[in-house]
Design a protein around this motif. Structure first.
Motif, short mmCIF file in Angstrom:
data_model
loop_
_atom_site.label_atom_id
_atom_site.label_comp_id
_atom_site.label_asym_id
_atom_site.label_seq_id
_atom_site.Cartn_x
_atom_site.Cartn_y
_atom_site.Cartn_z
N CYS A 42 0.89 -1.18 0.00
CA CYS A 42 0.00 0.00 0.00
C CYS A 42 0.92 1.22 0.00
CB CYS A 42 -0.90 -0.05 1.24
SG CYS A 42 -2.20 1.18 1.25
N THR A 66 -1.48 4.58 0.30
CA THR A 66 -1.46 5.30 1.57
C THR A 66 -1.34 6.79 1.29
OG1 THR A 66 -0.36 3.45 2.65
CG2 THR A 66 -0.22 5.57 3.75
N LEU A 67 -2.03 7.61 2.09
CA LEU A 67 -1.87 9.06 1.97
C LEU A 67 -1.89 9.67 3.35
CD1 LEU A 67 -3.92 9.15 -1.23
CD2 LEU A 67 -1.63 10.09 -1.07
N VAL A 73 -5.95 12.52 -0.10
CA VAL A 73 -6.91 11.42 -0.32
C VAL A 73 -7.85 11.78 -1.46
CG1 VAL A 73 -8.89 10.23 0.70
CG2 VAL A 73 -6.79 10.55 2.04
N ALA A 76 -6.14 11.48 -4.87
CA ALA A 76 -5.94 10.09 -5.29
C ALA A 76 -7.28 9.45 -5.67
CB ALA A 76 -5.25 9.30 -4.18
N ILE A 84 -7.88 3.50 -0.09
CA ILE A 84 -6.91 4.45 0.46
C ILE A 84 -6.83 4.32 1.97
CG2 ILE A 84 -6.40 6.90 0.80
CD1 ILE A 84 -7.65 7.41 -1.95
N TYR A 109 -11.93 3.42 2.41
CA TYR A 109 -11.07 4.37 3.11
C TYR A 109 -10.87 3.93 4.55
CZ TYR A 109 -10.13 8.82 5.61
OH TYR A 109 -9.62 9.79 6.43
#
Lengths: 397, 397
Positions: A42, A66-67, A73, A76, A84, A109
């Motif tokens: 990720c 991953t953020l 987020v 993306a 995410i 999420y």
């Protein structure tokens, strides 16, 4: 019009440049590493914040992205990333609003929780909207960043979650990169083992709201150790997830050193073959040679990271006055050339006094810490190994 | 819908925030300073790269705008700035192409020269297009940045200019900000006096191609000394031009200290009344309080400058759960709160263990070095003194 090429001066410099071949190498190297060792990948997208690269990471087989922040987020998700992991707490009504909209659009999420006040605020917000928010318990490190330090804190969070029906505890997260000291590897292994034991205990006592909870660690400097310590939980009904970020770009500074350590540590049968390559350079002109042995380059703190070592010259090229491209090739910069000072828009390159260098020459520089180079550019040039422009990619910082 | 307000949580944080009243104060303070002391103001726009602010600077009476790079020049010209001093050498064919287009559109533009190779390249490029390029001779400082160090270098540049009919020598430029040492003021005055004497000599010997040549120095830390040393040339047929940049935003770090020194040095009859104010804050949430006396904030190196001191908390606000705005006001942050560590997306705030702080609280932080905070944001929020949003302004980095 012919294809623009960095060598024919048709592209304004300074420019941040990505070699497609090296990017592909890194993309597939890390994906092979994860698959070979049966962990999920990720990747942390904060490094590049480049949707073009996000899509390549997902297409190559990444489990998710991953953020770090809500705007990241959203960028993306807008680029089509379906899953995410926000490796941070979700705080603030306007930020929750954005996440709520993304959940409604089908985004899978996760965010982190480590605090009862935050859990109550999230439960109130998402409960009022009839939405369920998947969360991971964050376990931290004394003196480090976010995350529960003590069993008492963890029990308090678990108790708050019992009163928060809108939140769905889906696993445990930690970030080992804040652990330093005289023997960081031993300290990191001990921390990861303790987080693993906690997660298995929570799983056995039925604390998770999902069938296969996640157990996730980061990061670009220790992903091999995280793989070794977290990987085995796959046999106990958990999903081990790694979150390295800088591998895609890599560098010739702090992450080059970290990767050298990893390749030394990593048992041969865990290696996927090959290695990461630095895929980013910043190209600039020599704009002044005011003293013998001193050249001023057209890059500075506004164009390249400077917090983990200064950029280093790797290529030297003198443009020809002819309009034909490719009549000469860049040469490796001499080993004794060094950037020793950086200002907002200038860098000072030290050479021998008799160095063959002119105003108007082009210098390509490698970097240390790709995150803080990327965020200085709204657009990067992706080139092939002949310095031809393949495409421009936009960043979304 | 009511006007968004930072206190009602309708704006996502972190955010970079500009107080309109303080921006106006700084804008007019510096313009009054220049007019009162009979020098021209050509503010450095690289700090903000915000066209909305460029237009306000021109409308307030600035002679022109200073910029550092060709993309910056293009952004300012596109925003309607009619006169631009690029305080750098112009290097590279693609960059010359952009400037050539702007000249053709009527921009009044100056760049710096300090090297015969560069002069020949510029002459060839602009000569072929039948254009005239105004240039300023750059005089530098040993060990510093660009610019001629010796009389021999200057004579070589002047000789090259004689063979460069497309270039129009229009004045002399220097940047005193690279001079340090035990008595920087004395060294800066000596340097400025030597540059002034050179410029007057060149003027008397007919070296300039314009009737009223420019003599220009910078900068945010020494503009008073530049005014004192360069101002008097107005009586000898030259135009004295100052190029401070950071004054518009100011800060509570390095430029606050520099301005304190300036106000101490500056004779009372040269002061325009009042003083600069820090107009920028970064607002963030408390996202975790993992240990007593340690809060993690949602800002990091990606959101705020960290090269000249860490951001400092100035306001503390606890949002109410009510939807009515303004039911409570931000309070000054206690003096003993301090950011002692910064990561990519997190900062660590140290407080007393019993501080009244919760996850979800908002902290406003002042900054040091506005240039490297601005370039982290594509948009800033301009607010009034009641924290209401007046408008969003775009940056053009």
């Amino acid at each position: 019009m012919s294809t623009p090429n960095l060598l024919d001066e048709s592209l304004p410099l300074p420019a941040a440049v990505i070699y497609q071949s090296r990017l592909d190498n890194n993309l597939h190297w890390m994906q092979r590493f994860a698959e070979h060792n049966q962990v999920q990948l990720c990747p942390h997208g904060k490094t590049t914040m480049t949707p073009d690269f996000f899509r390549r990471q997902i297409d190559a087989g990444a489990w998710g992205l991953t953020l770090a922040t809500v705007p990241q987020v959203k960028a993306a998700a807008d680029a089509g990333v379906p899953r995410i992991l926000m490796a941070n707490q979700l705080v603030g009504r306007a930020n929750m609003d954005i996440v709520s909209d993304l959940l409604a659009q089908g985004l899978q999420y996760y965010c982190l929780v480590d605090n009862p006040d935050n859990i109550r605020a999230l439960n109130r917000f998402f409960g009022e909207r009839g939405q369920t928010l998947p969360v991971l318990l964050e376990v931290g490190v004394p003196g480090g960043r976010c995350g529960c330090r003590t069993r008492h804190q963890i029990d308090t969070v678990l108790a708050a979650l019992k009163d928060a029906p809108a939140l769905q505890l889906s696993g445990v997260e930690t970030y080992e990169g804040v652990i330093h000291g005289s023997d960081p590897e031993a300290a990191i292994r001990a921390h990861l083992q303790s987080v693993r034991a906690l997660t298995l205990e929570l799983h056995q006592s039925g604390q998770f709201a999902v069938e296969t909870p996640i157990l996730t660690g980061a990061g670009s400097a220790w992903y091999d150790v995280v793989m070794e310590e977290f990987g085995p939980v796959r046999d106990q009904g958990l999903l081990p997830v790694l979150r390295p970020g800088c591998y895609l770009i890599h560098d010739k500074g702090i992450y080059w050193e970290a990767q050298s350590d990893i390749m030394t540590r990593l048992p041969r049968d865990c290696q996927p073959g090959g290695n990461l390559q630095s895929s980013l350079e910043v190209w600039a002109y020599v704009q002044s040679i005011p003293e013998p042995g001193m050249a001023i380059l057209t890059i500075g703190k506004r164009e390249v990271a400077f917090d983990a070592g200064l950029p280093q010259p790797v290529l030297h090229y003198r443009p020809t006055d002819s309009t034909e491209s490719g009549s000469a090739q860049p040469q490796p910069a001499p080993n004794d050339w060094e950037v020793d000072h950086i200002m907002d828009h200038h860098s000072r390159l030290r050479t021998r006094p008799d160095a063959d260098l002119q105003v108007g020459d082009i210098i390509a520089l490698s970097t240390s810490h790709p995150c803080l180079t990327f965020d200085k550019w709204r657009q990067l040039l992706v080139i092939n190994d002949h310095y031809q422009l393949l495409r421009r990619v936009d960043t979304h910082f």
